[in-house]
Motif scaffolding. Structure first.
Motif, PDB file in Angstrom:
ATOM      1  N   TYR A   1       0.803  -1.223   0.000  1.00  0.00           N
ATOM      2  CA  TYR A   1       0.000   0.000   0.000  1.00  0.00           C
ATOM      3  C   TYR A   1       0.838   1.277   0.000  1.00  0.00           C
ATOM      4  O   TYR A   1       0.329   2.367  -0.183  1.00  0.00           O
ATOM      5  CB  TYR A   1      -0.977   0.007   1.178  1.00  0.00           C
ATOM      6  CG  TYR A   1      -0.340  -0.131   2.554  1.00  0.00           C
ATOM      7  CD1 TYR A   1       0.314   0.947   3.158  1.00  0.00           C
ATOM      8  CD2 TYR A   1      -0.402  -1.333   3.247  1.00  0.00           C
ATOM      9  CE1 TYR A   1       0.892   0.826   4.402  1.00  0.00           C
ATOM     10  CE2 TYR A   1       0.170  -1.460   4.504  1.00  0.00           C
ATOM     11  CZ  TYR A   1       0.816  -0.378   5.092  1.00  0.00           C
ATOM     12  OH  TYR A   1       1.369  -0.498   6.316  1.00  0.00           O
ATOM     13  N   THR A   2       2.153   1.179   0.279  1.00  0.00           N
ATOM     14  CA  THR A   2       2.997   2.389   0.256  1.00  0.00           C
ATOM     15  C   THR A   2       3.557   2.693  -1.119  1.00  0.00           C
ATOM     16  O   THR A   2       4.119   3.765  -1.334  1.00  0.00           O
ATOM     17  CB  THR A   2       4.171   2.229   1.235  1.00  0.00           C
ATOM     18  OG1 THR A   2       5.012   1.161   0.790  1.00  0.00           O
ATOM     19  CG2 THR A   2       3.666   1.964   2.632  1.00  0.00           C
ATOM     20  N   ARG A   3       3.419   1.761  -2.042  1.00  0.00           N
ATOM     21  CA  ARG A   3       4.044   1.952  -3.366  1.00  0.00           C
ATOM     22  C   ARG A   3       3.368   3.061  -4.178  1.00  0.00           C
ATOM     23  O   ARG A   3       3.919   3.561  -5.144  1.00  0.00           O
ATOM     24  CB  ARG A   3       4.018   0.638  -4.138  1.00  0.00           C
ATOM     25  CG  ARG A   3       4.880  -0.436  -3.475  1.00  0.00           C
ATOM     26  CD  ARG A   3       4.688  -1.793  -4.099  1.00  0.00           C
ATOM     27  NE  ARG A   3       5.403  -2.836  -3.328  1.00  0.00           N
ATOM     28  CZ  ARG A   3       5.233  -4.135  -3.498  1.00  0.00           C
ATOM     29  NH1 ARG A   3       4.369  -4.573  -4.420  1.00  0.00           N
ATOM     30  NH2 ARG A   3       5.904  -5.007  -2.765  1.00  0.00           N
ATOM     31  N   GLN A   4       2.156   3.420  -3.772  1.00  0.00           N
ATOM     32  CA  GLN A   4       1.443   4.485  -4.498  1.00  0.00           C
ATOM     33  C   GLN A   4       1.967   5.874  -4.144  1.00  0.00           C
ATOM     34  O   GLN A   4       1.681   6.850  -4.841  1.00  0.00           O
ATOM     35  CB  GLN A   4      -0.055   4.427  -4.155  1.00  0.00           C
ATOM     36  CG  GLN A   4      -0.308   4.643  -2.660  1.00  0.00           C
ATOM     37  CD  GLN A   4      -1.767   4.639  -2.306  1.00  0.00           C
ATOM     38  OE1 GLN A   4      -2.517   5.404  -2.867  1.00  0.00           O
ATOM     39  NE2 GLN A   4      -2.158   3.754  -1.400  1.00  0.00           N
ATOM     40  N   LEU A   5       2.748   5.968  -3.042  1.00  0.00           N
ATOM     41  CA  LEU A   5       3.225   7.277  -2.598  1.00  0.00           C
ATOM     42  C   LEU A   5       4.563   7.616  -3.235  1.00  0.00           C
ATOM     43  O   LEU A   5       5.446   6.771  -3.365  1.00  0.00           O
ATOM     44  CB  LEU A   5       3.384   7.294  -1.069  1.00  0.00           C
ATOM     45  CG  LEU A   5       2.120   7.049  -0.242  1.00  0.00           C
ATOM     46  CD1 LEU A   5       2.453   7.065   1.241  1.00  0.00           C
ATOM     47  CD2 LEU A   5       1.068   8.094  -0.555  1.00  0.00           C
ATOM     48  N   SER A   6       4.721   8.899  -3.587  1.00  0.00           N
ATOM     49  CA  SER A   6       6.009   9.370  -4.092  1.00  0.00           C
ATOM     50  C   SER A   6       7.000   9.454  -2.940  1.00  0.00           C
ATOM     51  O   SER A   6       6.620   9.393  -1.756  1.00  0.00           O
ATOM     52  CB  SER A   6       5.848  10.747  -4.733  1.00  0.00           C
ATOM     53  OG  SER A   6       5.485  11.697  -3.750  1.00  0.00           O
ATOM     54  N   HIS A   7       8.277   9.583  -3.280  1.00  0.00           N
ATOM     55  CA  HIS A   7       9.327   9.711  -2.248  1.00  0.00           C
ATOM     56  C   HIS A   7       9.029  10.912  -1.345  1.00  0.00           C
ATOM     57  O   HIS A   7       9.166  10.827  -0.118  1.00  0.00           O
ATOM     58  CB  HIS A   7      10.687   9.867  -2.925  1.00  0.00           C
ATOM     59  CG  HIS A   7      11.818  10.127  -1.954  1.00  0.00           C
ATOM     60  ND1 HIS A   7      12.398   9.125  -1.184  1.00  0.00           N
ATOM     61  CD2 HIS A   7      12.461  11.285  -1.611  1.00  0.00           C
ATOM     62  CE1 HIS A   7      13.346   9.650  -0.414  1.00  0.00           C
ATOM     63  NE2 HIS A   7      13.406  10.960  -0.665  1.00  0.00           N
TER      64      HIS A   7
ATOM     65  N   VAL B   1      -4.561  10.049   2.072  1.00  0.00           N
ATOM     66  CA  VAL B   1      -4.312   9.197   0.906  1.00  0.00           C
ATOM     67  C   VAL B   1      -4.978   7.836   1.054  1.00  0.00           C
ATOM     68  O   VAL B   1      -4.757   6.938   0.239  1.00  0.00           O
ATOM     69  CB  VAL B   1      -2.798   9.017   0.680  1.00  0.00           C
ATOM     70  CG1 VAL B   1      -2.153  10.330   0.334  1.00  0.00           C
ATOM     71  CG2 VAL B   1      -2.120   8.388   1.899  1.00  0.00           C
ATOM     72  N   GLY B   2      -5.760   7.628   2.134  1.00  0.00           N
ATOM     73  CA  GLY B   2      -6.574   6.430   2.238  1.00  0.00           C
ATOM     74  C   GLY B   2      -5.994   5.300   3.063  1.00  0.00           C
ATOM     75  O   GLY B   2      -6.509   4.167   3.013  1.00  0.00           O
ATOM     76  N   PHE B   3      -4.932   5.542   3.867  1.00  0.00           N
ATOM     77  CA  PHE B   3      -4.390   4.475   4.719  1.00  0.00           C
ATOM     78  C   PHE B   3      -5.350   4.213   5.876  1.00  0.00           C
ATOM     79  O   PHE B   3      -6.004   5.136   6.390  1.00  0.00           O
ATOM     80  CB  PHE B   3      -3.035   4.890   5.297  1.00  0.00           C
ATOM     81  CG  PHE B   3      -1.893   4.770   4.316  1.00  0.00           C
ATOM     82  CD1 PHE B   3      -2.122   4.759   2.947  1.00  0.00           C
ATOM     83  CD2 PHE B   3      -0.583   4.676   4.753  1.00  0.00           C
ATOM     84  CE1 PHE B   3      -1.068   4.662   2.048  1.00  0.00           C
ATOM     85  CE2 PHE B   3       0.473   4.573   3.871  1.00  0.00           C
ATOM     86  CZ  PHE B   3       0.228   4.571   2.503  1.00  0.00           C
TER      87      PHE B   3
END
Length: 816
Positions: A40-46, A89-91
């Protein structure tokens, strides 16, 4: 095991707080590698993954340092920021706490590796530092969980209220007002909420709570302009701390309210920005992270609902438009001047409009009855009954398109009409037949008119051939339909090579001039007269002839302009005569000007000499009378020369010049009356005046006007009667009237009384000795002041000259 080992320094062990500060980048890199393994963290940019963690680690280091310094503290808002951003962001809550767990593991793993290399001996202090770190992480998790839970609960409640506001709101404006009130009531410290929707490249205020005047005034910003425009252009939220003074804020209403915090969020539907939502506060300089998160969530939900409402509104409008079109179609069919008949695929009549009933003399129900078709019905052009398969409507039902069909119908009253029409099949989208439609027009009257027109045209052709002027008629395509030989000769083309051709084909060099004039007559239905044209005539050795062209609409019995008639008259000789007369008149007037000017020099010498003699002590009494006669005659000649000069200026110099200055007209009239009284002793002069008579006029020229009118009034009235001068104040203008009780001026002289070389009457008690230029010059002077002069004369009230003068000259002078 991480491959990145912290570098141990020589000497004492680094404290855990120092280690966190010095190795912060290494810790974050270690944590990012661990957390990126979670899907689920892969959708976030650095940036979004790490943007708030560096200050959080610094704060944790400060708290761990309290083991050594004894200082106490808290994490303040950093876990709150982390929780709200992850909620944004929906977490879910488990994912947020998992991130903190991984961060703690990264710190302890790396520090454990460092301590192992150092061979730590002060285990107690080390354990206290680790304990404090664990307490700090536990506090961060607790704050994050609490803030996450509260924010999520507020968000869910707000989104539910927004969804409820959308229910039953078919009207877009009603939905927007409900939506904004929900936003205002849900967020803290907010007193204004405004929604700007994108119209082209302009954001227009569509709804507001707290700033309703912006909506009423139609406030708008281009994309990229102001705070809202920048939010739309950059597609991201923006905030200002003092909207009342920030140059980015363009709304004067926000400035006048003293707005502090202003936060804007783009409304995005799919990939398209559809507007911007703004919330403002006059109490807070900055909104809380929770309020901003909540506002963004509400705006996101509102964007989707707004799109749905727009679609519903458009669908409703489309349905209303369709119903309107259907009603219009029904009205068009019912009120059409043509008969409209529609059948279904079985041949059953579905539409039979009022004109169809008139043409057939029966209703839709009656036309389907067998007795009607047997007794009356449809006939061919020879009057024989038409078989069913011969009718245009039947052929259209078989898939044939019929155009230009002509037939007759015999009505129950025995009359017959001639019809002309078109029939077409009606097809469904799959190509199958849905019926047929017939449109028919009654041509009985038209064909009768055509017969009459044939006779009329024969008579017209006879008239054209004998007319001594050029005559032609053109149709709406500007083609010659009739032309006589006289005009054909002028054009240089035979009649047979003119008929059927356009004006551009026959006269290409004059097409740009003639075509707009002809079209204007067709469109306006009004004649155009006396348009001059110079044209070389081949029959006269290409000599230039001058023609006068007039264009007239030719209407049919329905008052429709069918043709435009052209009349061409050769005025070459008339123009030549007029030019000779003009040159003669100009020569005469220039001659008068030159003579009048050159006569002044010797006349001035005569006046000077005579006046010198009058003043001489040596002048004997017997010579006094001749000298006075010389002076009187010379002065009269000077007046006549002055009139001739004024006449010349008026005719050739563009008008008599005037030099206005500010004055009181009443004083000027009184001074002129004194001069008249001296020249006419014993006569009564009356002045009536009340009001303001100040303005900008030429005193010398107006004295000339008053003196001339006053002298005429005295000369042309009996000795015992008074002459009245009346001044009237009419706001922007002043009126002067000069009245005498003399015999009226003959009515036939009044229209030309202000023309040069005219006399008022021949039976004056004081015969005029001038040239008849006085009233002409008076009119020119009045016109030079932008005024008007008129005269009325009858036996009851005598003769009255009325001069109307504007107080200041403005605009062109009206003609007298």
């Amino acid at each position: 095991m991480s491959t990145h080992q912290p570098v141990a320094g020589a000497g004492e062990r680094r404290r855990l707080c120092d280690f966190i500060r010095e190795q912060r980048e290494l810790i974050l890199a270690e944590w990012e590698r661990a957390v990126r393994l979670i899907p689920y963290t892969r959708q976030l940019s650095h940036f979004r993954l790490l943007n708030h963690l560096p200050p959080l680690l610094d704060r944790m280091a400060d708290l761990v340092e309290g083991v050594h310094t004894g200082a106490q503290g808290s994490l303040e808002e950093w876990p709150e920021i982390h929780a709200l951003q992850r909620l944004d962001v929906g977490f879910d809550l488990e994912q947020v706490t998992h991130e903190y767990s991984l961060l703690r593991s990264s710190v302890l793993r790396l520090y454990g590796q460092y301590v192992g290399h150092q061979g730590e001996r002060d285990v107690e202090t080390l354990l206290r530092e680790v304990e404090r770190l664990n307490q700090t992480f536990d506090e961060a998790v607790a704050i994050a969980v609490a803030r996450y839970s509260r924010a999520r609960e507020r968000t869910l409640v707000a989104l539910e209220r927004i969804s409820e506001a959308a229910l039953g709101s078919e009207d877009l404006d009603t939905f927007l007002e409900r939506l904004l009130r929900v936003v205002l009531e849900t967020t803290e410290a907010v007193d204004t909420v405004t929604l700007l929707l994108l119209e082209g490249d302009v954001l227009r205020a569509r709804a507001s709570v707290g700033l309703e005047q912006e909506v009423a005034a139609g406030f708008g910003l281009r994309v990229g302009e102001g705070l809202a425009g920048k939010v739309a252009a950059e597609r991201r939220p923006l905030e200002v701390r003092s909207a009342a003074t920030d140059p980015l804020v363009k709304s004067q209403v926000l400035r006048q309210r003293g707005t502090r915090a202003l936060y804007g969020v783009p409304l995005i539907a799919g990939e398209e920005v559809i507007g911007v939502a703004q919330m403002g506060s006059i109490t807070a300089f900055e909104f809380s992270n929770e309020d901003k998160l909540l506002f963004r969530a509400m705006v996101s939900r509102a964007s989707a609902l707004l799109v749905q409402t727009r679609l519903a509104t458009r669908e409703r409008e489309a349905q209303e438009t369709m119903r309107t079109h259907e009603e219009l179609l029904r009205l068009v069919i019912e009120q059409s001047g043509d008969a409209i008949i529609v059948t279904d695929e079985q041949g059953v009549l579905r539409v039979f409009n009022a004109e169809a009933e008139r043409q057939h003399g029966v209703t839709r129900q009656q036309v389907a009855a067998p007795e009607w078709t047997a007794t009356y019905g449809l006939l061919n052009q020879e009057g024989q009954p038409l078989a069913l398969e011969e009718t245009a409507l039947y052929r259209a039902l078989q898939g044939e398109t019929v155009t230009g069909a002509r037939w007759k119908v015999r009505r129950p009253d025995g009359s017959e009409l001639i019809l002309n029409g078109t029939a077409s099949p009606v097809l469904r989208s799959d190509g199958t037949s849905a019926g047929a439609v017939l449109s028919a027009r009654d041509e009985t009257e038209r064909l009768g008119h055509e017969a009459e027109q044939s006779e009329t045209l024969a008579l017209l052709d006879s008239l054209l051939s004998t007319a001594p002027i050029g005559l032609a008629f053109v149709d709406r395509e500007l083609r010659y339909v009739r032309v006589n030989r006289m005009l054909a000769d002028i054009n240089g083309r035979p009649v047979e090579k003119t008929l059927g051709r356009t004006v551009r084909e026959v006269l290409p060099q004059y097409a740009e001039l003639l075509e707009p004039l002809l079209r204007q007559v067709f469109e306006m239905g009004e004649p155009l007269r006396d348009r001059e044209l110079a044209h070389p005539v081949a029959a006269d050795g290409e000599k230039i002839h001058h023609y006068l062209l007039s264009f007239y609409p030719v209407r049919d019995t329905r008052d429709v302009v069918r043709w435009v008639g052209t009349v061409v008259v050769d005025i070459t000789e008339r123009q030549r005569t007029e030019e000779e007369l003009r040159r003669t008149a100009e020569f005469r007037e220039r001659f008068l000007g030159i003579v009048s000017h050159d006569l002044r020099n010797p006349l001035n010498a005569i006046l000077l000499s005579a006046n010198a003699l009058m003043c001489s002590e040596d002048l004997s009494p017997r010579h006094l009378k001749p000298v006075r006669r010389i002076i009187s005659s010379a002065e009269r000649m000077a007046r006549m020369i002055g009139e001739l000069l004024d006449f010349t200026r008026g005719r050739l110099g563009g008008g008599i010049p005037v030099s206005p200055q500010h004055l009181n007209l009443r004083h000027l009239v009184r001074h002129a009356m004194d001069e008249l009284d001296a020249g006419h002793p014993g006569r009564e002069l009356r002045l009536e005046a009340a009001g303001n008579f100040e303005g900008d006029w030429d005193p010398d020229r107006l004295s000339q006007v008053i003196g001339n009118l006053g002298k005429n009034a005295l000369d042309y009235s009996p000795e015992g009667t008074p002459v009245r001068l009346l001044l009237r104040d009419e706001d922007e203008s002043v009126v002067l009237e000069v009245n005498n009780a003399g015999p009226p001026i003959p009515a036939e002289l009044l229209p030309a009384i202000f023309e040069p070389f005219r006399r008022l009457a021949r039976d004056s008690p004081h015969p005029a000795s001038g040239l008849g230029l006085g009233l002409y010059i008076v009119a020119q002077i009045v016109q030079g002041h932008g005024g008007t002069i008129s005269v009325r004369s009858n036996a009851e009230e005598g003769t009255t000259f009325t001069v109307r003068l504007p107080r200041t000259r403005g605009g062109p002078s009206p003609a007298p």
